[in-house]
Every structure is written in structure tokens, then in C-alpha cells.
Design an enzyme around this catalytic site. Structure first.
Site, mmCIF file in Angstrom:
data_model
loop_
_atom_site.group_PDB
_atom_site.id
_atom_site.type_symbol
_atom_site.label_atom_id
_atom_site.label_comp_id
_atom_site.label_asym_id
_atom_site.label_seq_id
_atom_site.Cartn_x
_atom_site.Cartn_y
_atom_site.Cartn_z
ATOM 1 N N ASP A 90 -13.802 25.155 3.799
ATOM 2 C CA ASP A 90 -13.841 24.648 2.803
ATOM 3 C C ASP A 90 -13.022 24.370 2.091
ATOM 4 O O ASP A 90 -13.380 23.145 1.115
ATOM 5 C CB ASP A 90 -14.460 25.669 2.357
ATOM 6 C CG ASP A 90 -15.917 25.661 3.028
ATOM 7 O OD1 ASP A 90 -16.280 25.194 3.756
ATOM 8 O OD2 ASP A 90 -16.575 27.275 2.447
ATOM 9 N N ASN A 145 -14.884 29.551 5.678
ATOM 10 C CA ASN A 145 -14.312 29.649 4.358
ATOM 11 C C ASN A 145 -13.294 29.841 3.697
ATOM 12 O O ASN A 145 -12.748 28.946 2.777
ATOM 13 C CB ASN A 145 -15.085 31.534 3.876
ATOM 14 C CG ASN A 145 -15.844 31.159 2.724
ATOM 15 O OD1 ASN A 145 -16.004 30.268 2.071
ATOM 16 N ND2 ASN A 145 -15.675 32.236 2.352
ATOM 17 N N ALA A 185 -17.310 35.998 3.361
ATOM 18 C CA ALA A 185 -18.600 34.606 3.271
ATOM 19 C C ALA A 185 -18.324 34.049 1.291
ATOM 20 O O ALA A 185 -18.440 32.990 1.309
ATOM 21 C CB ALA A 185 -19.940 34.846 3.986
ATOM 22 N N ASP A 201 -5.931 8.295 -38.369
ATOM 23 C CA ASP A 201 -5.857 7.553 -39.112
ATOM 24 C C ASP A 201 -5.197 5.812 -38.989
ATOM 25 O O ASP A 201 -5.419 5.390 -37.834
ATOM 26 C CB ASP A 201 -4.132 8.035 -39.148
ATOM 27 C CG ASP A 201 -2.815 8.073 -37.633
ATOM 28 O OD1 ASP A 201 -3.344 7.110 -37.503
ATOM 29 O OD2 ASP A 201 -2.065 8.568 -37.949
HETATM 30 P P1 ATP Z 1 -1.945 5.702 -42.410
HETATM 31 O O1 ATP Z 1 -2.622 7.686 -43.135
HETATM 32 O O2 ATP Z 1 -3.496 5.535 -41.136
HETATM 33 O O3 ATP Z 1 -0.875 6.112 -41.442
HETATM 34 P P2 ATP Z 1 -0.345 5.044 -44.508
HETATM 35 O O4 ATP Z 1 0.358 5.063 -43.246
HETATM 36 O O5 ATP Z 1 -1.702 4.307 -45.160
HETATM 37 O O6 ATP Z 1 -2.147 5.671 -43.867
HETATM 38 P P3 ATP Z 1 0.750 6.950 -46.100
HETATM 39 O O7 ATP Z 1 1.955 6.715 -45.330
HETATM 40 O O8 ATP Z 1 0.553 8.276 -46.493
HETATM 41 O O9 ATP Z 1 -0.660 5.538 -45.585
HETATM 42 O O10 ATP Z 1 1.327 6.131 -47.329
HETATM 43 C C1 ATP Z 1 0.198 5.665 -48.390
HETATM 44 C C2 ATP Z 1 0.129 4.603 -48.987
HETATM 45 O O11 ATP Z 1 1.915 5.274 -49.417
HETATM 46 C C3 ATP Z 1 0.617 3.465 -48.332
HETATM 47 O O12 ATP Z 1 -1.209 2.356 -49.013
HETATM 48 C C4 ATP Z 1 1.501 2.660 -49.019
HETATM 49 O O13 ATP Z 1 0.827 1.976 -51.437
HETATM 50 C C5 ATP Z 1 1.892 4.124 -49.902
HETATM 51 N N1 ATP Z 1 3.829 3.877 -49.650
HETATM 52 C C6 ATP Z 1 3.593 3.580 -47.389
HETATM 53 N N2 ATP Z 1 4.550 4.235 -47.550
HETATM 54 C C7 ATP Z 1 5.725 4.203 -47.822
HETATM 55 C C8 ATP Z 1 7.058 3.641 -48.622
HETATM 56 N N3 ATP Z 1 8.132 3.833 -46.933
HETATM 57 N N4 ATP Z 1 7.636 3.831 -50.038
HETATM 58 C C9 ATP Z 1 7.087 3.424 -50.927
HETATM 59 N N5 ATP Z 1 5.243 3.461 -50.817
HETATM 60 C C10 ATP Z 1 4.689 4.264 -49.326
#
Ligand code: ATP
Length: 904
Positions: free
Chosen positions: A731, A727, A286, A332
Site C-alpha cells: 500500500d 498494508n 489492517a 502591492d
Molecule cells: P507599492 O506599495 O506598490 O510598492 P510604492 O512603491 O509606490 O507602492 P511607496 O514606496 O510607499 O509605495 O511610495 C509611495 C510614494 O512615495 C511614491 O508614489 C512616491 O511618490 C514616493 N516615493 C517613493 N520612493 C521614493 C523615494 N526614494 N524618495 C522620495 N519619494 C519616494
């Protein structure tokens, strides 16, 4: 041509020799047809899966439990006393119970397998000159593998080309620091597992990119050789398993004490020892919640499958439970809160600004005259094309897999502006690249065209400006003054405040080759504002989290103003809110003041953060007692994903490293899927809690009745087989049905669960006790009524007690709905499994009653209609009582609510 495999010392061979030996090309790889021939020849690139329990083993294990041993003893005792009918019945119960257990386990296994199939990793390869994405297990010898930051290497391979390649080999060596790798022949390091011109399966690319010829797959990799570690993933116990184990132990102890009391008093009273033994066995049966662990496993596996269908693939079992306790989600922005469908919206040059639209591949400026900024525009388009890793002329299918949406939109801009990307790329040969990283927030490339050299750079505005000394203004190049820089920064701020993602563009052109550090003395060209609208379903998902008592915090690498704008639009920040902390403002987190801790905990938007700061913010929250869920996609997010209580990686844009580290992977990257996952997590736990309460209260009612009857009315005592039937058969089905049900509607309107609480809280124990008392009360009442109105025949009374208890327990399932969800239409009455389980159980009861042999085995007699009526009516009493109580509570809380509303 036959290939010698395993390949011997690939790190010592000249690349040309290796290519010939593996019959592959450093440029084109092997063809797709050849790849499938090789897959047949060398097998799949996967370890022979962990030895699974065979079906027989699984069947056998159903009999390997203390309760089955006990029943076997009971069966043998019956045989000894020539009660063969009882013995057969006991053996039948054992077998039926094993069959139920077996199928439940099979169901759990099928769900887990389906889940596993969804968790596939991919590799990028060049086959027949074309870039393709394939499942990692399809990778074969001679394949040309493409690697970039964030990838987990899928096989062992020799580096053909590398650019700033840094690899974390801790999975192989245990030492976690970046190892720099190149394509050179490795003379110093001769040890096969450490060659600097090789990459190894299971290691992570931290930085840079590379092309690699695959020389070893599956068992013939360095990781495969450490076979002890591979394919034998330890089956660790989840906290839920541990909690269920603890609960079971508790119940066993209670039973043992009861049995002891019972045996001593029974023997002292001079009862026959056989009778005492039988009752003790009945008691043990039980109290023992046989169904509990397996129903929990089925509920968990089934719930996880449902979660996966809603885009959240759970990789770590224990996180399902933790999800129910999460009270802050650190998310993010790009792609999780926003669509990640990025398009160029604004162009801002030193002298002019343009709104841009692209329709059918044609570029349109809202403002007419671009002449004044023609030079800037042309440079910007060229930089956007060259400083870019998205495949030029991407075919639609591959876009998602390969390109960064920002970069794809820049290629589309170039095409629409009449500068086909393919042409520019072929004119400007790329010599090297400084890859983008979340720390540096910029990217640059060096090119050669005819006899001149061209540096192109793009990135976060403040980072690019730091590298600029000049500015392109019309067709002249001027010095870039500090004042002008400020002007550009505030322009960028303005664009960001309207929700655009802003990148700055710069270049350098010269006749001599710049030195390695070519990120300096650049000429600033202009800004691009990219539109990335919030996801459509996001506002609802966030407000759902808020009402579920979960705080949402945005941590992004983007500009503070862009972050704040999006945060307001999705409901993370209030309209009047202007609180945003930029990464550069954050102090040294090792010695954080109380004031800063408070500031961090009360801010919902963090911008321009580095991955390290993400990790530190997780830490601040955890130290303040929060249970943190954290999203991430980059290779550098891995430590924070690991540290968070629930790490959530993005399935679409996440790097493999992030996906491997996380405990949950979102198939669609959407925040709404996190909300669904949390709701499901809560639902699963609630279901488990529900059937535990159900099972334990049923068990307890049996214990109470046996004890009461044992002391007061020996003759009417329930027989062990009757208890066993209740049981182990009747159950379990309702409990399973509860485990598979949908949660109540209020599951996301309650605060998160305290993780320190066990499955059954003290309050729950009280509720269980009340249920058990009510059920045993109903049985005692039925016994009295039977004695008073019908007969004092102990056999009939026993039968009435049995039928009352059986149906009482079945009706009891309806008591399991939550208080808030109404009496008639609630999560239990709407659960079709519950109805199926009840039908089955009543059917079984009738079948048992119908056949003479089973009737005899269970000591059942044909009893009068009156006796049936008494049994059924009494068995409904606890249900009626509990429902009336719930009605009373509901009305009370409604009137309290309306008083509150009036007072407001
Ligand atoms: P999250 O964390 O919300 O995804 P995010 O994608 O903006 O944010 P990161 O990817 O780290 O974060 O980008 C940070 C910054 O780097 C961007 O705001 C931009 O100015 C620059 N960035 C993003 N992608 C590129 C790229 N492919 N080439 C050059 N600079 C970039």
C-alpha cells in the site's frame, strides 16, 4: 594583533579606543582577507544549529510505534507456539517497514535542508573601504555594518554614526516601541543589553540609518546569551499534522470497536482464543494507517522543495495548506505587478514638458529646446543626485542589492545630462537626511557647498507641494500660488493616469544653516514621470487567479491614477472601471460603517495608503470571512504580513524585517510566483488528500473482508501476515507515489478549499466506503467463482482472496485521478512514480510467490492458472466500474455544459 574577545563593555569605550582594540577603521572597516581570518578565529555568525536527530535516533524511532509493539507481540506469540517461520516473517516485515520509513524521513529531511539553505539573510558591510553584501553568517568582529530602515541587525555592535536611527528591540526586550539610538557614549544606561549607543542582533531598524562596528557575533550577542530562546525553535504541529492525527485516532477507534465486537462474538461462539487473537491482530494491522503521517511529511517536504524551485520559499509549514484556501490576494504594485525596472520618461517643468530617452548613456529630448527650463532642469538633476541613497557610480553587480530603482534612474539621468553624480556628491557634503518612509512619502537631505547650504527634497507630489512656498520659473523664483499648486497637481494626475510614477522635486538654497526642520519654504522645481511597465507574465497570472476563484486587490503607496492605470493594464480592474480608493478617503477603520465595509470589499485598487491602512484592510477582509494572502516589502508592512493568513515578502527588494515576518518569501518578487505557489499549495493538499483516500479505502477494504470472512467463512480467513504484507509494503509505495505527483490541470479552475474542512470531507468518507465495498465485493466474487469453478479447498480460496485483494489495491491507484481529468491520460497515469511503485509492488508479489520460504510464511501455495485468472480478472472489476462511472459523469457534465451554452 590579537583581539580580546568577547569584547567587554563596548558601549563605554571611546570610539577611537574601540577601533584600536578591534583593529578596525570607522571608515573602511576591516579588509576582506582579515575578515576571513577572523571568521576562522571567532567562528561563523550563526547559532549552533538546533540539535538534529541523529541517524541512529531516526532509525530507532521507526520502531517506536504502537503498531510495531503489536507486531512484536504477534511475533513473540508465534515464537511461543513454535511457529518460527511466521515469527521470522513478522520480524522481517517490521524491519522492512522501518527501512521504508527511515528512507522516507531522510528524504523529507534532505528536502527541508535544501529549503533552509535557500533562506539566507544578508548584511551590508564596508570592507577595505568598499560596500559589500555578505551572508549574515559571514559577519565578523570589527566589521563595519551598514544599517537602514527595514534591516534586521545581524550582530551586536557599537554605533559609529547614526541618522535618525530608531530600532524595535522587542525581540530582545519584549517591549515593542521604537528606541532612539545614537553614537554618543552612553552614561546613563550601563546595562549591556540596553545601551543606547549599541544595536543588538535580531532587532529591527524602523527608521534612519547607521554605521556600526561589530563587537559581538553568534553566541556572544545579547540574543545569543538568552540561549534558552535561541536555537531551540519549538517544533509546533501544523494544522495538517493535527488533522492527520485526528484521522488516525478516528481509525483506531473504529478498529477497537470492531475488535471488541469480534472478540466477544468469537468467544461467545466458542472459537479458539488463539484464532480470535490472531484475527484481532490482523484487524488492528489492517486498520492502522501506518504509512499516513510519514507519507504526508514526505509529500509536504517534496512539494515545498518544488515550490522553492519555482521561486516561493515557504518558511512556515502550515502556510502550504492555508495557500490552498486563499481567496483574496492583497498585492502591492511596484516590483510585484511591475518590472521595477524604472527609467525616467517625462520631465515636467512649469513652462515646458519633455519626453526623455536615454540610449547608450546619452540623454535625448524628443522636444528640442530646453533652454527656457535650463535652470529647472539643472536643479532637478542636482536634487535627484543629492537626495539619493543609491551608490554613485554603482558597479553593475551591486546595483540590485543597494539601490532604489527610482534613485538609480536619477543617477543615470545625471550622468547622461553631463553632471556626473560623483562630482556633485563630492561638491555638496551631506550634513543630514530626513529618510524616506511610506508614511511621509518624501525624502530630503541637507548639504554644504563652500559657504552655502542646500536642501534637496523629492517625493509624492502633494506631499512636496505642502512644503513649497516658491516656484522656479526659468531663472527667477516666484511665489507659489494656490492656483499654481492646483495646476501642478492636475498635471501630476495627468501623467499618473498614463501609468507613470510621478515624483516632485524641490530645493532651498541659503547662506545660513537652516534649522533642524528644514523641510519648509522650498522652491518647487518640477516633476519627473518614471516608467515602470507591468511585468510580462502578469496578465496570465492574474487571470489564472481569477479563474481559481481568487480575488486580486492592489494596495499601493503610489498615486491613485498610476495605480488605476496599471490595475487596468494587468487585469485587476476592468477597462471601464474608475473605482479607486485613496488612503486619505478611508475613514477611521475602528468604527467602520456597513456601507464603507461594502465599499472596501468591492474595490480592487487602493492608492496612497499607509502601512497602517494596509493592516486595517487585511482586517476588514478577514472579518468578512476571507482567507487573505498579502504581499509586502517594507519594515512597516511587517504587522500586516503577520496578520494576513499568508504573509508573502519580496526576496529581492523586501527588507529583512518583512522577510523574517512573512511565511513565504518570493525569490523573484513576481506576482506570477504567487500564482505558482497557490497552485502548488493546492496541489500538495490535493495529493495528501488523494493518498489518504487511497490508504484509508485500502485499509477499510481489508477490515471489511476480515469481518465478512471472520463471520462467514472462517477457514478462508486472510492471515495476519498476508494483511501485514498488503498494508505495510504494497500500500505504501502507491500512496507515496500519489503524494509526489503533479496536480491535475483543473487545480486552478476550482474555487479555494474551505479551510474548515478536514482532510477527508463527509463526501470523501462516502467515496472511501464505496471504494472499500467495491474492493471487498471483488474479493468475495473471486472467492465464489473459485469455489464454484475450481475447488472448495480453503487454502486455494484464501490465496485467491489474497491475490485478488493485493492486485485490486494496486489497480485502485488509478481510481485516484480526479473526475475532470480524463480516463486515459490523467495526473495519475502520467505520474511516473505511480508506475514505478506498481512495478515494484508486483515484483515484490512475484518474489514472495517465487520463494518457498516466503510462500510458506504467507501461507501461499502454487495455485492453478485458472485461479490466477479469476483473481486478476476480479481485481480489475472495481477499476472498470469506477472508470465507467467517471465516464458517465463526464458525459453528463459535458451535456449539461453544452445545454447551458445553448441557453446562453
Ligand atoms: P507599492 O506599495 O506598490 O510598492 P510604492 O512603491 O509606490 O507602492 P511607496 O514606496 O510607499 O509605495 O511610495 C509611495 C510614494 O512615495 C511614491 O508614489 C512616491 O511618490 C514616493 N516615493 C517613493 N520612493 C521614493 C523615494 N526614494 N524618495 C522620495 N519619494 C519616494
Amino acid at each position: 594583533m590579537s583581539i580580546e574577545y568577547p569584547v567587554k563593555t563596548p558601549y563605554l569605550q571611546a570610539l577611537e579606543d574601540l577601533s584600536i582594540a578591534l583593529s578596525t577603521s570607522e571608515k573602511e572597516g576591516i579588509s576582506t582577507a582579515e575578515a576571513s581570518i577572523r571568521t576562522k578565529q571567532f567562528g561563523l555568525n550563526s547559532y549552533k544549529s538546533q540539535k538534529q536527530k541523529s541517524i541512529w535516533q531516526m532509525a530507532f524511532e521507526q520502531f517506536n510505534s504502537p503498531i510495531v509493539y503489536l507486531l512484536l507481540v504477534a511475533g513473540l506469540v508465534s515464537l511461543y507456539f513454535k511457529n518460527s517461520l511466521e515469527a521470522i516473517a513478522i520480524f522481517i516485515v517490521i524491519v522492512v517497514n522501518a527501512i521504508i520509513g527511515f528512507f522516507m524521513e531522510l528524504q523529507a529531511r534532505t528536502s527541508m535542508r535544501a529549503l533552509k539553505k535557500m533562506d539566507v539573510s544578508y548584511a551590508k558591510v564596508v570592507r577595505g573601504g568598499k560596500e559589500l553584501e555578505i551572508a549574515s553568517e559571514q559577519l565578523t568582529i570589527g566589521d563595519l555594518l551598514l544599517l537602514e530602515a527595514g534591516d534586521v541587525v545581524s550582530g551586536d555592535g557599537r554605533i559609529v554614526f547614526s541618522n535618525g536611527l530608531q530600532v524595535d528591540e522587542s525581540s530582545l526586550t519584549g517591549e515593542s516601541f521604537p528606541v532612539f539610538k545614537t553614537s554618543n557614549i552612553d552614561n546613563e544606561k550601563l546595562e549591556s543589553s540596553h545601551a543606547l549607543n549599541m544595536v543588538y542582533k535580531g532587532t529591527a531598524v524602523l527608521n534612519g540609518n547607521a554605521k556600526v562596528i561589530i563587537t559581538g557575533i553568534a553566541e556572544h550577542t545579547e540574543l545569543g546569551k538568552i540561549s534558552e530562546l535561541v536555537g531551540r525553535s519549538k517544533s509546533t504541529k501544523t494544522p495538517l499534522d493535527i488533522k492527520i492525527g485526528k484521522l488516525t485516532k478516528k481509525l483506531i477507534w473504529i478498529t477497537l470497536v470492531l475488535i471488541l465486537v469480534f472478540v466477544i462474538t468469537g468467544l461467545l461462539e466458542g472459537r479458539a482464543w488463539l484464532e480470535v487473537l490472531k484475527t484481532s491482530i490482523a484487524l488492528a494491522v489492517a486498520a492502522f494507517p501506518e504509512g499516513l503521517p510519514i507519507v504526508a511529511t514526505v509529500a509536504l517536504a517534496y512539494g515545498m522543495l518544488l515550490m522553492a524551485r519555482k521561486n516561493a520559499i515557504v518558511k512556515k509549514l502550515s502556510s502550504v495548506e492555508t495557500l490552498g484556501s486563499v481567496n483574496v490576494i492583497l498585492t502591492d504594485k511596484t516590483g510585484t505587478l511591475t518590472e521595477n525596472k524604472i527609467s525616467v520618461e517625462m520631465l515636467s517643468f512649469p513652462d515646458q514638458e519633455f519626453h526623455v530617452s536615454m540610449k547608450n548613456g546619452k540623454l535625448k529630448f524628443k522636444e528640442d529646446d530646453i533652454e527656457k527650463s535650463k535652470e529647472n532642469f539643472d536643479f532637478l538633476v542636482r536634487i535627484g543626485t543629492l537626495c539619493n541613497n543609491a551608490p554613485v557610480n554603482p558597479d553593475a553587480k551591486n546595483q540590485k542589492a543597494f539601490g532604489d530603482p527610482v534613485e538609480i534612474s536619477l543617477l543615470l539621468l545625471a550622468d547622461a545630462a553631463g553632471f556626473p553624480a560623483q562630482k556633485t556628491v563630492s561638491e555638496f557634503e551631506r550634513l543630514s537626511e530626513i529618510p524616506f518612509s511610506s508614511e511621509s512619502k518624501l525624502m530630503a537631505t541637507l548639504h554644504k557647498a563652500n559657504k552655502s547650504f542646500f536642501v534637496s527634497a523629492k517625493g509624492a507630489v502633494e506631499k512636496v507641494l505642502l512644503k513649497c512656498s516658491h516656484i522656479q520659473s526659468g531663472d527667477s523664483i516666484l511665489d507659489l500660488s494656490a492656483e499654481k499648486k492646483k495646476e501642478i497637481l492636475s498635471k501630476a494626475e495627468l501623467l499618473s493616469a498614463s501609468g507613470l510614477r510621478v515624483l516632485a522635486f524641490a530645493y532651498q538654497s541659503s547662506d545660513t544653516k537652516p534649522d533642524e526642520d528644514y523641510l519648509k519654504d522650498l522652491v518647487y522645481v518640477g516633476l519627473v514621470g518614471f516608467l515602470d511597465p507591468p511585468r510580462r507574465d502578469i496578465k496570465g497570472a492574474i487571470s489564472e487567479c481569477h479563474s481559481a476563484g481568487i480575488k486580486i486587490v492592489m494596495i499601493t503607496g503610489d498615486h491613485p491614477m498610476t495605480a488605476l492605470n496599471i490595475a487596468k493594464r494587468v487585469g485587476i480592474a476592468e477597462e471601464q472601471d474608475d473605482k479607486v480608493i485613496a488612503g486619505s478617503e478611508l475613514p477611521d477603520m475602528a468604527a467602520l460603517s456597513k456601507e464603507w465595509k461594502g465599499r472596501i470589499l468591492s474595490t480592487t485598487v487602493f492608492a496612497r495608503t499607509t502601512p497602517k491602512q494596509k493592516l486595517e484592510i487585511v482586517d476588514v477582509y478577514q472579518k468578512a470571512g476571507y482567507i487573505v494572502a498579502m504581499t509586502g516589502d517594507g519594515v512597516n508592512d511587517a504587522p500586516a504580513l503577520k496578520k494576513a493568513n499568508v504573509g508573502i515578502a519580496m526576496g529581492l527588494r523586501g527588507t529583512q524585517v518583512a522577510k523574517e515576518t512573512a511565511s513565504i518569501v518570493l525569490k523573484d518578487d513576481s506576482f506570477a510566483s504567487i500564482t505558482h505557489a497557490v497552485a502548488h499549495g493546492r496541489e500538495i493538499f490535493q495529493n495528501i488528500q488523494r493518498f489518504v483516500i487511497y490508504l484509508v479505502s485500502c485499509n477499510l477494504s481489508e477490515i471489511l473482508i476480515i469481518t465478512i470472512l471472520g463471520f462467514l467463512a472462517q477457514g478462508t480467513m486472510l492471515f495476519p501476515l498476508q494483511i501485514l504484507f498488503l498494508n505495510m509494503i504494497t500500500d505504501v509505495f502507491p500512496a507515496l507515489a500519489l503524494g509526489l505527483g503533479k496536480g491535475d490541470l483543473t487545480v486552478m479552475q476550482r474555487p479555494p478549499r474551505d479551510p474548515k474542512l478536514g482532510i477527508v470531507s463527509n463526501r470523501n468518507w462516502l467515496v472511501i466506503l464505496i471504494y472499500a465495498v467495491l474492493m471487498s465485493g471483488a474479493v468475495i466474487l473471486a472467492i465464489f467463482m473459485c469455489r464454484f469453478y475450481i475447488t472448495s479447498d480453503v487454502k486455494v480460496i484464501n490465496n485467491v482472496a489474497f491475490i485478488t485483494l493485493a492486485s485490486c489495491q494496486l489497480f485502485h491507484v488509478f481510481n485516484m485521478s480526479s473526475l475532470q481529468s480524463g480516463m486515459i491520460m490523467n495526473e495519475v497515469t502520467k505520474n511516473k512514480f505511480v508506475w514505478l511503485a506498481l512495478l515494484l509492488c508486483f515484483f515484490l508479489l512475484i518474489v514472495v510467490y517465487f520463494f518457498e520460504a516466503s510462500r510458506e510464511a504467507l501461507n501461499l501455495n502454487v495455485i492453478s492458472g485458472q485461479a490466477w485468472l479469476i483473481a486478476i480478472l476480479s481485481s480489475m472489476l472495481p477499476l472498470i466500474f469506477v472508470q465507467l462511472y467517471k465516464l458517465f459523469r463526464m458525459q453528463k457534465s459535458q451535456s449539461q455544459q453544452s445545454t447551458k451554452n445553448l441557453n446562453k
